[in-house]
Design a protein around this motif. Structure first.
Motif, PDB file in Angstrom:
ATOM      1  N   LYS A 178      22.978  41.594   1.763  1.00  0.00           N
ATOM      2  CA  LYS A 178      23.742  40.479   2.351  1.00  0.00           C
ATOM      3  C   LYS A 178      25.000  40.138   1.546  1.00  0.00           C
ATOM      4  O   LYS A 178      25.329  38.965   1.375  1.00  0.00           O
ATOM      5  CB  LYS A 178      22.854  39.234   2.500  1.00  0.00           C
ATOM      6  CG  LYS A 178      21.586  39.462   3.304  1.00  0.00           C
ATOM      7  CD  LYS A 178      20.888  38.157   3.628  1.00  0.00           C
ATOM      8  CE  LYS A 178      19.548  38.403   4.304  1.00  0.00           C
ATOM      9  NZ  LYS A 178      18.866  37.181   4.680  1.00  0.00           N
ATOM     10  N   ILE A 179      25.700  41.167   1.018  1.00  0.00           N
ATOM     11  CA  ILE A 179      26.912  40.888   0.237  1.00  0.00           C
ATOM     12  C   ILE A 179      28.066  40.423   1.132  1.00  0.00           C
ATOM     13  O   ILE A 179      29.092  39.956   0.639  1.00  0.00           O
ATOM     14  CB  ILE A 179      27.358  42.122  -0.590  1.00  0.00           C
ATOM     15  CG1 ILE A 179      27.562  43.340   0.329  1.00  0.00           C
ATOM     16  CG2 ILE A 179      26.375  42.416  -1.693  1.00  0.00           C
ATOM     17  CD1 ILE A 179      28.317  44.467  -0.321  1.00  0.00           C
ATOM     18  N   ASP A 180      27.884  40.538   2.473  1.00  0.00           N
ATOM     19  CA  ASP A 180      28.945  40.096   3.388  1.00  0.00           C
ATOM     20  C   ASP A 180      28.908  38.583   3.633  1.00  0.00           C
ATOM     21  O   ASP A 180      29.817  38.031   4.241  1.00  0.00           O
ATOM     22  CB  ASP A 180      28.806  40.823   4.738  1.00  0.00           C
ATOM     23  CG  ASP A 180      27.419  40.598   5.352  1.00  0.00           C
ATOM     24  OD1 ASP A 180      26.425  40.817   4.627  1.00  0.00           O
ATOM     25  OD2 ASP A 180      27.328  40.206   6.522  1.00  0.00           O
ATOM     26  N   LEU A 181      27.864  37.897   3.150  1.00  0.00           N
ATOM     27  CA  LEU A 181      27.763  36.450   3.378  1.00  0.00           C
ATOM     28  C   LEU A 181      28.789  35.697   2.534  1.00  0.00           C
ATOM     29  O   LEU A 181      29.040  36.060   1.378  1.00  0.00           O
ATOM     30  CB  LEU A 181      26.360  35.942   3.008  1.00  0.00           C
ATOM     31  CG  LEU A 181      25.195  36.342   3.914  1.00  0.00           C
ATOM     32  CD1 LEU A 181      23.911  35.756   3.377  1.00  0.00           C
ATOM     33  CD2 LEU A 181      25.409  35.866   5.340  1.00  0.00           C
ATOM     34  N   PRO A 182      29.363  34.612   3.078  1.00  0.00           N
ATOM     35  CA  PRO A 182      30.324  33.822   2.289  1.00  0.00           C
ATOM     36  C   PRO A 182      29.687  33.216   1.032  1.00  0.00           C
ATOM     37  O   PRO A 182      30.358  33.027   0.021  1.00  0.00           O
ATOM     38  CB  PRO A 182      30.757  32.706   3.266  1.00  0.00           C
ATOM     39  CG  PRO A 182      30.347  33.170   4.627  1.00  0.00           C
ATOM     40  CD  PRO A 182      29.206  34.098   4.452  1.00  0.00           C
ATOM     41  N   ALA A 183      28.365  32.921   1.098  1.00  0.00           N
ATOM     42  CA  ALA A 183      27.681  32.288  -0.041  1.00  0.00           C
ATOM     43  C   ALA A 183      27.166  33.307  -1.067  1.00  0.00           C
ATOM     44  O   ALA A 183      26.533  32.928  -2.053  1.00  0.00           O
ATOM     45  CB  ALA A 183      26.520  31.452   0.470  1.00  0.00           C
ATOM     46  N   ALA A 184      27.425  34.594  -0.848  1.00  0.00           N
ATOM     47  CA  ALA A 184      26.892  35.629  -1.750  1.00  0.00           C
ATOM     48  C   ALA A 184      27.506  35.523  -3.147  1.00  0.00           C
ATOM     49  O   ALA A 184      28.689  35.246  -3.297  1.00  0.00           O
ATOM     50  CB  ALA A 184      27.172  37.010  -1.165  1.00  0.00           C
ATOM     51  N   GLN A 185      26.655  35.717  -4.163  1.00  0.00           N
ATOM     52  CA  GLN A 185      27.110  35.728  -5.568  1.00  0.00           C
ATOM     53  C   GLN A 185      26.600  37.017  -6.222  1.00  0.00           C
ATOM     54  O   GLN A 185      25.701  36.973  -7.067  1.00  0.00           O
ATOM     55  CB  GLN A 185      26.566  34.501  -6.313  1.00  0.00           C
ATOM     56  CG  GLN A 185      27.076  33.174  -5.762  1.00  0.00           C
ATOM     57  CD  GLN A 185      26.360  32.018  -6.425  1.00  0.00           C
ATOM     58  OE1 GLN A 185      25.251  31.644  -6.032  1.00  0.00           O
ATOM     59  NE2 GLN A 185      26.962  31.430  -7.439  1.00  0.00           N
ATOM     60  N   PRO A 186      27.173  38.161  -5.820  1.00  0.00           N
ATOM     61  CA  PRO A 186      26.617  39.444  -6.279  1.00  0.00           C
ATOM     62  C   PRO A 186      26.639  39.619  -7.797  1.00  0.00           C
ATOM     63  O   PRO A 186      25.691  40.175  -8.361  1.00  0.00           O
ATOM     64  CB  PRO A 186      27.488  40.498  -5.580  1.00  0.00           C
ATOM     65  CG  PRO A 186      28.666  39.775  -5.047  1.00  0.00           C
ATOM     66  CD  PRO A 186      28.282  38.357  -4.867  1.00  0.00           C
ATOM     67  N   GLU A 187      27.705  39.137  -8.484  1.00  0.00           N
ATOM     68  CA  GLU A 187      27.793  39.343  -9.941  1.00  0.00           C
ATOM     69  C   GLU A 187      26.651  38.623 -10.654  1.00  0.00           C
ATOM     70  O   GLU A 187      25.981  39.177 -11.527  1.00  0.00           O
ATOM     71  CB  GLU A 187      29.150  38.838 -10.485  1.00  0.00           C
ATOM     72  CG  GLU A 187      30.363  39.513  -9.854  1.00  0.00           C
ATOM     73  CD  GLU A 187      30.278  41.036  -9.924  1.00  0.00           C
ATOM     74  OE1 GLU A 187      29.835  41.559 -10.959  1.00  0.00           O
ATOM     75  OE2 GLU A 187      30.630  41.712  -8.925  1.00  0.00           O
ATOM     76  N   LYS A 188      26.453  37.357 -10.250  1.00  0.00           N
ATOM     77  CA  LYS A 188      25.425  36.523 -10.897  1.00  0.00           C
ATOM     78  C   LYS A 188      24.025  37.117 -10.702  1.00  0.00           C
ATOM     79  O   LYS A 188      23.251  37.275 -11.649  1.00  0.00           O
ATOM     80  CB  LYS A 188      25.487  35.119 -10.291  1.00  0.00           C
ATOM     81  CG  LYS A 188      24.401  34.177 -10.780  1.00  0.00           C
ATOM     82  CD  LYS A 188      24.504  32.854 -10.046  1.00  0.00           C
ATOM     83  CE  LYS A 188      23.304  31.979 -10.363  1.00  0.00           C
ATOM     84  NZ  LYS A 188      23.312  30.740  -9.588  1.00  0.00           N
ATOM     85  N   TYR A 189      23.697  37.486  -9.442  1.00  0.00           N
ATOM     86  CA  TYR A 189      22.341  37.958  -9.162  1.00  0.00           C
ATOM     87  C   TYR A 189      22.140  39.416  -9.593  1.00  0.00           C
ATOM     88  O   TYR A 189      21.010  39.823  -9.859  1.00  0.00           O
ATOM     89  CB  TYR A 189      22.009  37.751  -7.688  1.00  0.00           C
ATOM     90  CG  TYR A 189      21.908  36.285  -7.326  1.00  0.00           C
ATOM     91  CD1 TYR A 189      21.109  35.428  -8.081  1.00  0.00           C
ATOM     92  CD2 TYR A 189      22.623  35.747  -6.263  1.00  0.00           C
ATOM     93  CE1 TYR A 189      21.021  34.082  -7.779  1.00  0.00           C
ATOM     94  CE2 TYR A 189      22.540  34.394  -5.951  1.00  0.00           C
ATOM     95  CZ  TYR A 189      21.739  33.565  -6.722  1.00  0.00           C
ATOM     96  OH  TYR A 189      21.644  32.221  -6.424  1.00  0.00           O
ATOM     97  N   ALA A 190      23.221  40.191  -9.702  1.00  0.00           N
ATOM     98  CA  ALA A 190      23.091  41.561 -10.222  1.00  0.00           C
ATOM     99  C   ALA A 190      22.662  41.510 -11.686  1.00  0.00           C
ATOM    100  O   ALA A 190      21.815  42.302 -12.131  1.00  0.00           O
ATOM    101  CB  ALA A 190      24.413  42.309 -10.079  1.00  0.00           C
TER     102      ALA A 190
END
Length: 622
Positions: free
Chosen positions: A149-161
């Motif tokens: 779900k990296i396409d979501l506006p609320a996504a925080q990929p860096e933090k959760y990665a």
């Protein structure tokens, strides 16, 4: 001109096979990612594609959750890497995410060499993510961490990665970022599966051994058994032997799921497929059993699965007593489809003949009841859920209590109740309110860790009886829906538990009894007495409703008698005349009370016993 039939798949060399599953918390996008994989590999064309393709049941599609694991065969040739341009066969198993269906996940893991650990890039790691990861590690699987779900506006990929990398033990840049909805990154993920996951190992020349990891009942074809071949080869028309039941059958059809069943000539080492023997008896194909060939049988069975321990017990009764045989047949078929369900017949004075069923949790109970009602067309009542207690008497005798009516009345030395280790993940701002909730439910804090600055993991030991009613609802409402819960049984503890009896006119009604903690017994008794006062119609005489522990009454309500107005003819005159008429009526009521019995209508039993109207819910919310 008719289309030529599809060529039958022959056994694939093990080095070209990859068996993997997708594990994640509920609603993190497993089924959507599986949909994109089906489209990219071309096994489902655009015309037949639909959302949640692998979820076959109506309930799954309506609720948007996966209940049953589903296996599917996907062809894939990676674009680069050591296996570039070589078509491999991927056997994908889509698994459920809810804690109540962990047993489905554990069976899927046993049929795989690798797992994709999927985490929502907008929500981060949840309790069930951790539970499924530990299950995969126990099975020694190769794990690929993926953010969805990296396409979501609320996504925080860096933090959760970074969070996910710390958990799995890799670098944040190794965590793949995909979107199951748009298809971004899914091609790279399939390449990674082929290039990094180990191929299945097995001896093709050894006697055939295949593990049954699932089975379903088909009205026309009988039992369809899903297997993963470990050693040897299974061919069509082979005579097969089940190692635990020693039953023998002839295979009528063998094949693979791609994603609709496709018959083939046989299954080789590492392949996942299905067998049809025409057997109609659902007990002949046990999940976890080992299948071998009759002419060259294997001597040692594969390690099966641990039988799941039921956590919650509830009675299921047909509204119409004549439906009892239909309910028994429906449970037989459903147990084949859902190996975690256990049941035994029981009778109730109030509700007639039914079954005492064991479930893995409340959602499991709800889904089983709904499936029975839909698939078998039954109208059912389910009694309020309860857990199993172990009672030790003064003389050392042990009694297992699965139903409050079985609770002994003699001198009790101790009562043991099941306890669970609960893992709660939530934003750190809710720590105080979660601790307060757990302490109110007799919980003991076992530990607490901060996964990041704003996410905390709390570990509690809690009595199972305190979780089975509305703990999850209370947790969600206190944390605005952000907390997630996972629990596993850890044993039992001695607790101060009592049986609360409900007496109608001095006689105990077994169906209304409950085992509760001593501190909550008064609230339970009061609530049940006031509920029955509203449900039981007024009689010709006054009826006392009492809640009692042993011989001690702890709460009481009265149902007033229906009285005829005997003073209506006295439109004047002396008070003594009126009193005389009232005394005469009183004598008649007393005589009636001695011979009369309290009639409790079926509706009152259903309303008081059904799981939707559990009195502890209301008392615990206060």
């Amino acid at each position: 001109m008719s289309a030529s039939p599809a060529p039958k798949p022959s056994a694939t060399p093990p080095e070209l096979l990859r068996n993997f599953c997708i594990i994640a918390h509920i609603d993190h996008g497993k089924s959507t990612l599986a949909d994109r994989m089906l489209q990219l590999t071309g096994v489902v064309d655009a015309r037949h594609m639909r959302a949640q393709y692998l979820d076959r049941m109506d309930i799954e599609r309506e609720r948007g959750i996966t209940i049953k694991s589903q296996a599917v065969r996907l062809p894939w040739a990676p674009k680069d890497g050591p296996n570039a341009e070589v078509t491999h066969i991927l056997n994908l198993i889509d698994t459920p995410g809810h804690v109540d269906f962990t047993y489905e996940v554990s069976r899927s893991l046993a049929a795989c060499e690798g797992a994709i650990l999927l985490v929502d890039a907008a929500q981060g790691i949840e309790a069930q993510t951790l539970a499924n990861l530990y299950l995969a590690m126990e099975n020694d699987l190769h794990i690929i961490p993926v953010l969805n779900k990296i396409d979501l506006p609320a996504a925080q990929p860096e933090k959760y990665a970074a969070e996910l990398a710390r958990l799995v033990g890799c670098e944040p840049e190794d965590v793949l970022r995909v979107s199951g909805k748009t298809g971004e990154g899914v091609t790279e993920l399939l390449d990674l599966v082929v290039n990094t996951m180990p191929a299945p190992k097995g001896d093709p020349d050894a006697p055939a051994r295949a593990l049954i990891f699932d089975s379903v009942y088909d009205t026309y074809r009988g039992v369809v058994t899903y297997v993963r071949v470990i050693d040897g080869h299974l061919s069509k028309r082979d005579k097969i032997l089940m190692l635990s039941t020693h039953a023998t059958h002839e295979m009528l059809e063998v094949g693979v799921i791609a994603p609709e069943p496709v018959s083939s000539d046989g299954l080789g080492v590492g392949e996942v497929g299905y067998l049809i023997t025409g057997v109609k008896d659902v007990r002949q194909s046990r999940v976890g059993d080992t299948v071998t060939t009759l002419n060259k049988p294997a001597t040692t069975a594969l390690g099966g699965y641990k039988d799941p321990m039921p956590m919650v017990f509830s009675g299921l009764y047909p509204l119409d007593g004549s439906d009892y045989p239909d309910l028994r047949d429906a449970l037989d078929k459903l147990q084949l489809n859902d190996a975690a369900l256990v049941y035994e017949p029981e009778t109730s004075v109030a509700l007639g003949f039914g079954f005492r069923c064991g479930f893995l949790g409340l959602l499991h109970l709800e889904i089983v009841r709904e499936r029975l009602e839909r698939e078998a067309g039954l109208a059912l009542i389910s009694t309020a859920p309860n857990v199993v207690y172990r009672v030790v008497m003064d003389d050392g005798k042990e009694i297992t209590v699965t139903n409050p009516s079985e609770f002994p009345s003699g001198k009790i030395a101790e009562v043991n109740e099941p306890v669970v280790r609960a893992t709660i993940l939530a934003p750190s701002e809710f720590v105080g309110t979660i601790m307060e909730l757990c302490q109110n439910r007799r919980g003991q804090l076992m530990g607490m860790d901060y996964l990041s600055e704003d996410r905390v993991e709390l570990r509690y030991q809690l009595p199972l009886a305190e979780i089975v009613f509305d703990f999850f609802d209370a947790l969600k409402s206190r944390t605005r829906g952000y907390a997630s819960l996972d629990y596993e049984p850890t044993g039992e503890q001695v607790a101060d538990l009592v049986k609360v009896d409900i007496l109608l006119q001095g006689e105990a009604v077994d169906a209304f009894s409950a085992v509760v903690h001593k501190d909550k017994s008064y609230a339970y008794g009061l609530k049940m007495a006031s509920r029955l006062k509203d449900l039981i119609p007024r009689q010709q005489f006054e009826v006392p409703i009492q809640a009692a522990i042993g011989a001690r009454v702890i709460a009481r309500e009265n149902i007033r008698a229906i009285r005829k107005d005997v003073l209506s003819k006295c439109y004047g005159g002396d008070i003594t005349r009126k009193r005389k008429l009232l005394e005469k009526q009183k004598e008649g009521k007393k005589r009636m009370k001695m011979v009369g019995r309290v009639e409790v209508p079926q509706e009152a039993f259903i309303a008081a016993l059904s799981s939707e109207a559990d009195p502890t819910k209301e008392t615990q919310k206060k």
